[in-house]
Design a protein around this motif. Sequence first.
Motif, PDB file in Angstrom:
ATOM      1  N   ASP A 108      -9.058  36.987 -34.197  1.00 40.09           N
ATOM      2  CA  ASP A 108     -10.054  36.014 -34.636  1.00 40.09           C
ATOM      3  C   ASP A 108     -10.277  35.045 -33.479  1.00 40.09           C
ATOM      4  O   ASP A 108      -9.408  34.881 -32.617  1.00 40.09           O
ATOM      5  CB  ASP A 108      -9.538  35.267 -35.875  1.00 40.09           C
ATOM      6  CG  ASP A 108     -10.599  34.386 -36.516  1.00 40.09           C
ATOM      7  OD1 ASP A 108     -11.795  34.685 -36.371  1.00 40.09           O
ATOM      8  OD2 ASP A 108     -10.241  33.386 -37.160  1.00 40.09           O
ATOM      9  N   THR A 109     -11.421  34.408 -33.436  1.00 41.10           N
ATOM     10  CA  THR A 109     -11.749  33.458 -32.374  1.00 41.10           C
ATOM     11  C   THR A 109     -12.199  32.144 -32.987  1.00 41.10           C
ATOM     12  O   THR A 109     -12.959  32.135 -33.949  1.00 41.10           O
ATOM     13  CB  THR A 109     -12.878  34.009 -31.477  1.00 41.10           C
ATOM     14  OG1 THR A 109     -12.479  35.278 -30.951  1.00 41.10           O
ATOM     15  CG2 THR A 109     -13.174  33.073 -30.327  1.00 41.10           C
ATOM     16  N   VAL A 110     -11.707  31.025 -32.423  1.00 41.35           N
ATOM     17  CA  VAL A 110     -12.148  29.703 -32.857  1.00 41.35           C
ATOM     18  C   VAL A 110     -12.631  28.920 -31.637  1.00 41.35           C
ATOM     19  O   VAL A 110     -12.167  29.146 -30.526  1.00 41.35           O
ATOM     20  CB  VAL A 110     -11.023  28.899 -33.571  1.00 41.35           C
ATOM     21  CG1 VAL A 110     -10.602  29.569 -34.850  1.00 41.35           C
ATOM     22  CG2 VAL A 110      -9.837  28.668 -32.660  1.00 41.35           C
ATOM     23  N   THR A 111     -13.566  28.017 -31.864  1.00 41.12           N
ATOM     24  CA  THR A 111     -14.032  27.114 -30.814  1.00 41.12           C
ATOM     25  C   THR A 111     -13.692  25.694 -31.229  1.00 41.12           C
ATOM     26  O   THR A 111     -14.138  25.222 -32.274  1.00 41.12           O
ATOM     27  CB  THR A 111     -15.550  27.253 -30.588  1.00 41.12           C
ATOM     28  OG1 THR A 111     -15.829  28.599 -30.182  1.00 41.12           O
ATOM     29  CG2 THR A 111     -16.029  26.296 -29.506  1.00 41.12           C
ATOM     30  N   ILE A 113     -11.502  24.739 -39.492  1.00 41.06           N
ATOM     31  CA  ILE A 113     -11.267  23.850 -38.354  1.00 41.06           C
ATOM     32  C   ILE A 113     -11.476  22.415 -38.776  1.00 41.06           C
ATOM     33  O   ILE A 113     -12.472  22.073 -39.406  1.00 41.06           O
ATOM     34  CB  ILE A 113     -12.222  24.197 -37.190  1.00 41.06           C
ATOM     35  CG1 ILE A 113     -12.015  25.645 -36.750  1.00 41.06           C
ATOM     36  CG2 ILE A 113     -12.024  23.244 -36.019  1.00 41.06           C
ATOM     37  CD1 ILE A 113     -13.027  26.142 -35.748  1.00 41.06           C
ATOM     38  N   SER A 114     -10.525  21.550 -38.413  1.00 39.98           N
ATOM     39  CA  SER A 114     -10.647  20.108 -38.633  1.00 39.98           C
ATOM     40  C   SER A 114     -10.234  19.413 -37.348  1.00 39.98           C
ATOM     41  O   SER A 114      -9.045  19.280 -37.058  1.00 39.98           O
ATOM     42  CB  SER A 114      -9.761  19.665 -39.799  1.00 39.98           C
ATOM     43  OG  SER A 114      -9.831  18.267 -39.977  1.00 39.98           O
ATOM     44  N   GLY A 115     -11.221  18.996 -36.552  1.00 39.14           N
ATOM     45  CA  GLY A 115     -10.918  18.396 -35.254  1.00 39.14           C
ATOM     46  C   GLY A 115     -10.284  19.420 -34.337  1.00 39.14           C
ATOM     47  O   GLY A 115     -10.859  20.467 -34.066  1.00 39.14           O
ATOM     48  N   ASN A 116      -9.059  19.110 -33.872  1.00 35.10           N
ATOM     49  CA  ASN A 116      -8.356  20.047 -32.998  1.00 35.10           C
ATOM     50  C   ASN A 116      -7.283  20.827 -33.754  1.00 35.10           C
ATOM     51  O   ASN A 116      -6.436  21.483 -33.167  1.00 35.10           O
ATOM     52  CB  ASN A 116      -7.722  19.311 -31.813  1.00 35.10           C
ATOM     53  CG  ASN A 116      -6.590  18.399 -32.251  1.00 35.10           C
ATOM     54  OD1 ASN A 116      -6.558  17.939 -33.379  1.00 35.10           O
ATOM     55  ND2 ASN A 116      -5.658  18.137 -31.357  1.00 35.10           N
ATOM     56  N   GLN A 117      -7.319  20.764 -35.080  1.00 38.68           N
ATOM     57  CA  GLN A 117      -6.338  21.463 -35.915  1.00 38.68           C
ATOM     58  C   GLN A 117      -7.034  22.582 -36.693  1.00 38.68           C
ATOM     59  O   GLN A 117      -8.122  22.391 -37.214  1.00 38.68           O
ATOM     60  CB  GLN A 117      -5.694  20.472 -36.880  1.00 38.68           C
ATOM     61  CG  GLN A 117      -4.520  21.043 -37.643  1.00 38.68           C
ATOM     62  CD  GLN A 117      -3.860  19.974 -38.495  1.00 38.68           C
ATOM     63  OE1 GLN A 117      -4.380  19.638 -39.556  1.00 38.68           O
ATOM     64  NE2 GLN A 117      -2.748  19.441 -38.020  1.00 38.68           N
ATOM     65  N   VAL A 118      -6.372  23.741 -36.747  1.00 33.37           N
ATOM     66  CA  VAL A 118      -6.949  24.891 -37.450  1.00 33.37           C
ATOM     67  C   VAL A 118      -5.966  25.380 -38.503  1.00 33.37           C
ATOM     68  O   VAL A 118      -4.793  25.606 -38.212  1.00 33.37           O
ATOM     69  CB  VAL A 118      -7.282  26.047 -36.479  1.00 33.37           C
ATOM     70  CG1 VAL A 118      -7.877  27.229 -37.234  1.00 33.37           C
ATOM     71  CG2 VAL A 118      -8.235  25.580 -35.390  1.00 33.37           C
ATOM     72  N   ASN A 147       0.088  31.546 -43.796  1.00 37.96           N
ATOM     73  CA  ASN A 147      -1.049  30.644 -43.596  1.00 37.96           C
ATOM     74  C   ASN A 147      -0.645  29.456 -42.716  1.00 37.96           C
ATOM     75  O   ASN A 147      -0.463  28.347 -43.210  1.00 37.96           O
ATOM     76  CB  ASN A 147      -1.574  30.145 -44.951  1.00 37.96           C
ATOM     77  CG  ASN A 147      -2.017  31.283 -45.841  1.00 37.96           C
ATOM     78  OD1 ASN A 147      -2.695  32.201 -45.403  1.00 37.96           O
ATOM     79  ND2 ASN A 147      -1.622  31.240 -47.097  1.00 37.96           N
ATOM     80  N   PRO A 148      -0.520  29.663 -41.412  1.00 32.52           N
ATOM     81  CA  PRO A 148      -0.041  28.586 -40.535  1.00 32.52           C
ATOM     82  C   PRO A 148      -1.120  27.573 -40.168  1.00 32.52           C
ATOM     83  O   PRO A 148      -2.320  27.851 -40.253  1.00 32.52           O
ATOM     84  CB  PRO A 148       0.414  29.350 -39.290  1.00 32.52           C
ATOM     85  CG  PRO A 148      -0.486  30.545 -39.260  1.00 32.52           C
ATOM     86  CD  PRO A 148      -0.724  30.915 -40.699  1.00 32.52           C
ATOM     87  N   ILE A 149      -0.673  26.396 -39.744  1.00 30.94           N
ATOM     88  CA  ILE A 149      -1.548  25.363 -39.193  1.00 30.94           C
ATOM     89  C   ILE A 149      -1.239  25.269 -37.705  1.00 30.94           C
ATOM     90  O   ILE A 149      -0.073  25.182 -37.307  1.00 30.94           O
ATOM     91  CB  ILE A 149      -1.325  24.003 -39.880  1.00 30.94           C
ATOM     92  CG1 ILE A 149      -1.726  24.092 -41.352  1.00 30.94           C
ATOM     93  CG2 ILE A 149      -2.105  22.905 -39.166  1.00 30.94           C
ATOM     94  CD1 ILE A 149      -1.426  22.840 -42.156  1.00 30.94           C
TER      95      ILE A 149
END
Length: 195
Positions: A97-100, A30-35, A64-66
């Motif tokens: 998978d889960t991201v916050t 995670i980088s800011g609002n981009q994963v 491997n998407p962004i």
Amino acid sequence: MKKLFFTYVFISLITIVKAQVCTVIISHMISGNQVQYYGSSPDNPATWSWFFNGGSPITSSIQNPIVNYSSAGTFICALTVTGGPNNCIASLSSKTDTVTILPTSVGEIQYEMDDMFVINANPTQIKIENSTTENVTINLIDISGKKVAEIFSGSLTKGTNLFSINAFGITGGYYLVQLVKQSKTITRKVYLNNE
């Protein structure tokens, strides 16, 4: 005619036996609002099919998407693989998978408070003072947006509640304490030093 039918059934059974569940592995950065998502499988599937709840794009067929998220929150993605030398079956070869996504970068996190709960921390404890008893879940989230630990889940009693972080093997640094209650989620940035 019987021999032809038997041959057809035998070939069909071989096809069914060869199809299998393939291992699916998801990781992310995670980088800011981009994963940046990374998909892998030791079974070398032929196709990759991603779905991103709340993301843009919402789907992808690259390995491997962004993905970009327009708002803060917790989002689920799903990856399904098919085909390849091991003939992965799509309905079986899948993973989630889960991201916050945090409101802003860690140095500028805006957090929400209310008059019912006050969240503070000292080097080894999280203290929550509340004016009412309420069912809550309290999570500790690291600066990459990954949930590190569920600190508490249940009825949080009125008054001062102390939670030691020693039991969770937490390393020092900045974290978010996320208090989830029925009506809303309250987030507070804290600095913990568990050395």
